[in-house]
Scaffold this motif. Structure first.
Motif, PDB file in Angstrom:
ATOM      1  N   MET A  28     -11.197  18.716  -6.274  1.00 59.93           N
ATOM      2  CA  MET A  28     -12.637  18.660  -6.038  1.00 59.93           C
ATOM      3  C   MET A  28     -12.905  17.976  -4.711  1.00 59.93           C
ATOM      4  N   ASP A  29     -13.633  18.687  -3.834  1.00 59.79           N
ATOM      5  CA  ASP A  29     -14.047  18.147  -2.546  1.00 59.79           C
ATOM      6  C   ASP A  29     -15.558  17.961  -2.565  1.00 59.79           C
ATOM      7  N   VAL A  30     -16.039  16.751  -2.234  1.00 56.39           N
ATOM      8  CA  VAL A  30     -17.468  16.462  -2.242  1.00 56.39           C
ATOM      9  C   VAL A  30     -17.867  15.873  -0.900  1.00 56.39           C
ATOM     10  N   LYS A  31     -19.108  16.171  -0.496  1.00 53.69           N
ATOM     11  CA  LYS A  31     -19.646  15.593   0.728  1.00 53.69           C
ATOM     12  C   LYS A  31     -21.166  15.653   0.675  1.00 53.69           C
ATOM     13  N   LEU A  32     -21.808  14.739   1.407  1.00 50.15           N
ATOM     14  CA  LEU A  32     -23.258  14.673   1.487  1.00 50.15           C
ATOM     15  C   LEU A  32     -23.735  15.220   2.817  1.00 50.15           C
ATOM     16  N   ASP A  33     -24.898  15.819   2.801  1.00 53.77           N
ATOM     17  CA  ASP A  33     -25.482  16.242   4.075  1.00 53.77           C
ATOM     18  C   ASP A  33     -25.772  15.034   4.956  1.00 53.77           C
ATOM     19  N   SER A  34     -26.214  13.960   4.330  1.00 52.43           N
ATOM     20  CA  SER A  34     -26.499  12.735   5.086  1.00 52.43           C
ATOM     21  C   SER A  34     -26.246  11.535   4.187  1.00 52.43           C
ATOM     22  N   ALA A  35     -25.523  10.554   4.706  1.00 52.11           N
ATOM     23  CA  ALA A  35     -25.271   9.323   3.952  1.00 52.11           C
ATOM     24  C   ALA A  35     -26.416   8.338   4.098  1.00 52.11           C
ATOM     25  N   HIS A  36     -27.403   8.611   4.967  1.00 48.42           N
ATOM     26  CA  HIS A  36     -28.582   7.776   5.137  1.00 48.42           C
ATOM     27  C   HIS A  36     -29.792   8.585   4.666  1.00 48.42           C
ATOM     28  N   LEU A  37     -30.598   7.949   3.829  1.00 48.93           N
ATOM     29  CA  LEU A  37     -31.700   8.670   3.197  1.00 48.93           C
ATOM     30  C   LEU A  37     -32.915   7.765   3.111  1.00 48.93           C
ATOM     31  N   VAL A  38     -34.077   8.309   3.462  1.00 51.31           N
ATOM     32  CA  VAL A  38     -35.325   7.578   3.306  1.00 51.31           C
ATOM     33  C   VAL A  38     -35.740   7.637   1.839  1.00 51.31           C
ATOM     34  N   MET A  39     -36.195   6.527   1.323  1.00 46.52           N
ATOM     35  CA  MET A  39     -36.559   6.450  -0.085  1.00 46.52           C
ATOM     36  C   MET A  39     -37.581   7.524  -0.445  1.00 46.52           C
ATOM     37  N   GLY A  40     -37.315   8.225  -1.506  1.00 47.19           N
ATOM     38  CA  GLY A  40     -38.184   9.302  -1.960  1.00 47.19           C
ATOM     39  C   GLY A  40     -37.788  10.664  -1.436  1.00 47.19           C
ATOM     40  N   TYR A 110     -27.871  -0.015  -0.880  1.00 48.06           N
ATOM     41  CA  TYR A 110     -26.607   0.724  -0.808  1.00 48.06           C
ATOM     42  C   TYR A 110     -26.207   1.124  -2.229  1.00 48.06           C
ATOM     43  N   PHE A 111     -25.829   2.358  -2.383  1.00 54.43           N
ATOM     44  CA  PHE A 111     -25.450   2.857  -3.710  1.00 54.43           C
ATOM     45  C   PHE A 111     -24.121   3.591  -3.592  1.00 54.43           C
ATOM     46  N   ARG A 112     -23.267   3.315  -4.572  1.00 55.86           N
ATOM     47  CA  ARG A 112     -21.996   4.041  -4.647  1.00 55.86           C
ATOM     48  C   ARG A 112     -22.152   5.093  -5.742  1.00 55.86           C
ATOM     49  N   LEU A 113     -22.168   6.356  -5.349  1.00 52.69           N
ATOM     50  CA  LEU A 113     -22.367   7.436  -6.306  1.00 52.69           C
ATOM     51  C   LEU A 113     -21.165   7.577  -7.219  1.00 52.69           C
ATOM     52  N   PRO A 114     -21.362   7.940  -8.454  1.00 51.92           N
ATOM     53  CA  PRO A 114     -20.242   8.038  -9.393  1.00 51.92           C
ATOM     54  C   PRO A 114     -19.307   9.189  -9.042  1.00 51.92           C
ATOM     55  N   GLU A 115     -18.056   9.036  -9.481  1.00 48.21           N
ATOM     56  CA  GLU A 115     -17.094  10.121  -9.311  1.00 48.21           C
ATOM     57  C   GLU A 115     -17.462  11.290 -10.243  1.00 48.21           C
ATOM     58  N   LEU A 116     -17.202  12.487  -9.785  1.00 46.60           N
ATOM     59  CA  LEU A 116     -17.405  13.677 -10.619  1.00 46.60           C
ATOM     60  C   LEU A 116     -16.106  13.972 -11.353  1.00 46.60           C
ATOM     61  N   SER A 131     -20.706   6.991  -0.791  1.00 49.72           N
ATOM     62  CA  SER A 131     -21.681   5.905  -0.622  1.00 49.72           C
ATOM     63  C   SER A 131     -22.954   6.467  -0.005  1.00 49.72           C
ATOM     64  N   LEU A 132     -24.088   5.901  -0.429  1.00 48.01           N
ATOM     65  CA  LEU A 132     -25.391   6.362   0.032  1.00 48.01           C
ATOM     66  C   LEU A 132     -26.235   5.154   0.409  1.00 48.01           C
ATOM     67  N   LYS A 133     -26.786   5.179   1.618  1.00 39.08           N
ATOM     68  CA  LYS A 133     -27.679   4.122   2.060  1.00 39.08           C
ATOM     69  C   LYS A 133     -29.105   4.665   2.036  1.00 39.08           C
ATOM     70  N   VAL A 134     -29.970   3.959   1.277  1.00 43.15           N
ATOM     71  CA  VAL A 134     -31.354   4.380   1.133  1.00 43.15           C
ATOM     72  C   VAL A 134     -32.224   3.389   1.904  1.00 43.15           C
TER      73      VAL A 134
END
Length: 354
Positions: A28-40, A110-116, A131-134
């Motif tokens: 399983m390969d996972v990736k985010l479009d952006s690790a920085h996200l504005v709340m909401g 800062y949030f660490r997303l769970p493993e799938l 990891s995701l920074k909001v």
């Protein structure tokens, strides 16, 4: 060490290596479009699941989807939406399934997303943790808080804006109903006026009926089979019907003498009175006196009848220069009109049919 102990160790090692090999086949390969996200706001998590074709399993996180399609993670600060399967690619003995998972955050930090996790039987494969920074929304205390905007009318309205939605969606159905009603009214008027809906097939003319009946009588060969009475009965009936339809003489209700008298009164057929007399006299002898006619008599009667019908065939109407319908007339040798219908009496060979 005993041989049985060695055998047990080798067998256990083979099972362990086999389990490791099966587990290594799922990736399983996972990736985010952006690790920085504005709340909401929302970003997209992309998952590529590679597994053997015959491997059956499931992603455990997707079992936790609520009725509204939301999967809460990291407490309730981050939410996954129901995954969107985009594509399935076959690569050799493996299958690659691509998913897009919308991710939305409602708290900053800062949030660490769970493993799938992908579970297949007793084996479990894990993806890496992301990891995701909001970032919080920048707002001042004096900034106004706006409610949802009310629904506004469009600036340029058309006639469709004043119609109900069901009418706009099913306008074609109304056209079909209007066309069906209009067609029904037209068909009803046609039926009342003409007594039928479909155009009737034109009925054959008296001439066409007589010619067809004479040909059928000839093909029947009644007199050749000794059925002279039936032959003359049919022959005279054909002539009587032709006189009724062509000249308006009710010959079906007349005797032979009355028919001959009608011939004498009608200028158009007066010259055929002698031929008709021979046919009727022979028919009366056969039907009432039981006379057996000669073959030549039967042939002559048929030829006289055929010649009479063909010679009195209706003349087509031609239009003159003034537009009035004028019947074609036969002309005398001098070129002047004789005033009578064209009646070219042709000599008919015995037994012939023209």
């Amino acid at each position: 060490m005993k041989f049985s102990h060695i055998k047990f160790i080798l067998f256990s090692t083979a099972l362990l290596l086999s389990a490791i090999g099966i587990r290594s086949q799922v990736k399983m390969d996972v990736k985010l479009d952006s690790a920085h996200l504005v709340m909401g706001r929302t970003t997209m998590l992309h998952l590529d699941l590679t597994k053997p074709k015959d491997a059956k399993g499931n992603l455990t996180l997707f079992k936790e989807v609520r009725e509204n399609g939301i999967i809460p993670v990291c407490g309730d600060s981050v939410e996954f939406r129901a995954p969107i399967p985009l594509d399935t690619v076959v690569s050799g003995s493996n299958v690659i399934i691509k998913y897009d998972i919308p991710v939305q955050a409602f708290d900053s930090g800062y949030f660490r997303l769970p493993e799938l996790l992908y579970v297949s039987g007793n084996d479990t494969s894990r993806s890496k943790s992301l990891s995701l920074k909001v970032v919080p929304v920048t707002a001042k205390a004096e900034d106004p808080i706006h409610d949802y905007a009310s629904v506004s009318d469009p600036e340029d309205k058309s006639i469709f804006d004043y119609l109900p939605d069901w009418l706009v969606d099913y306008w074609w159905l109304f056209l079909v109903c209007i066309a069906a009603v209009a067609s029904g009214i037209w068909l009803l008027k046609r039926y009342r006026k003409e007594g039928h809906i479909l155009p009737k097939k034109p009925e054959p003319t008296p001439y066409e009926k007589a010619i067809a009946s004479l040909r059928k009588l000839k093909e029947g060969k009644l007199w050749e089979q000794g059925m002279e009475k039936e032959y003359y009965t049919d022959l005279t009936d054909i002539l009587r019907a032709y006189l009724r339809g062509r000249f308006g003489i009710n010959a079906m209700e007349m005797t032979s003498r009355e028919i001959l008298h009608a011939f004498h009164q009608n200028k158009e057929i007066r010259e055929y009175r002698s031929d008709m007399r021979q046919i009727l006299d022979m028919a009366d002898f056969v039907k009432f006196a039981k006379v057996r006619p000669l073959p030549d008599d039967c042939v002559k009667s048929y030829d006289f009848a055929l010649n009479f019908v063909q010679s009195t065939k209706p003349v087509p109407v031609a239009d003159d220069e003034s537009g009035n319908g004028v019947a074609d007339r036969s002309k005398t040798p001098s070129g002047k009109s004789s005033g009578k219908p064209a009646k070219a009496r042709k000599q008919v060979k015995k037994g012939g049919d023209k």
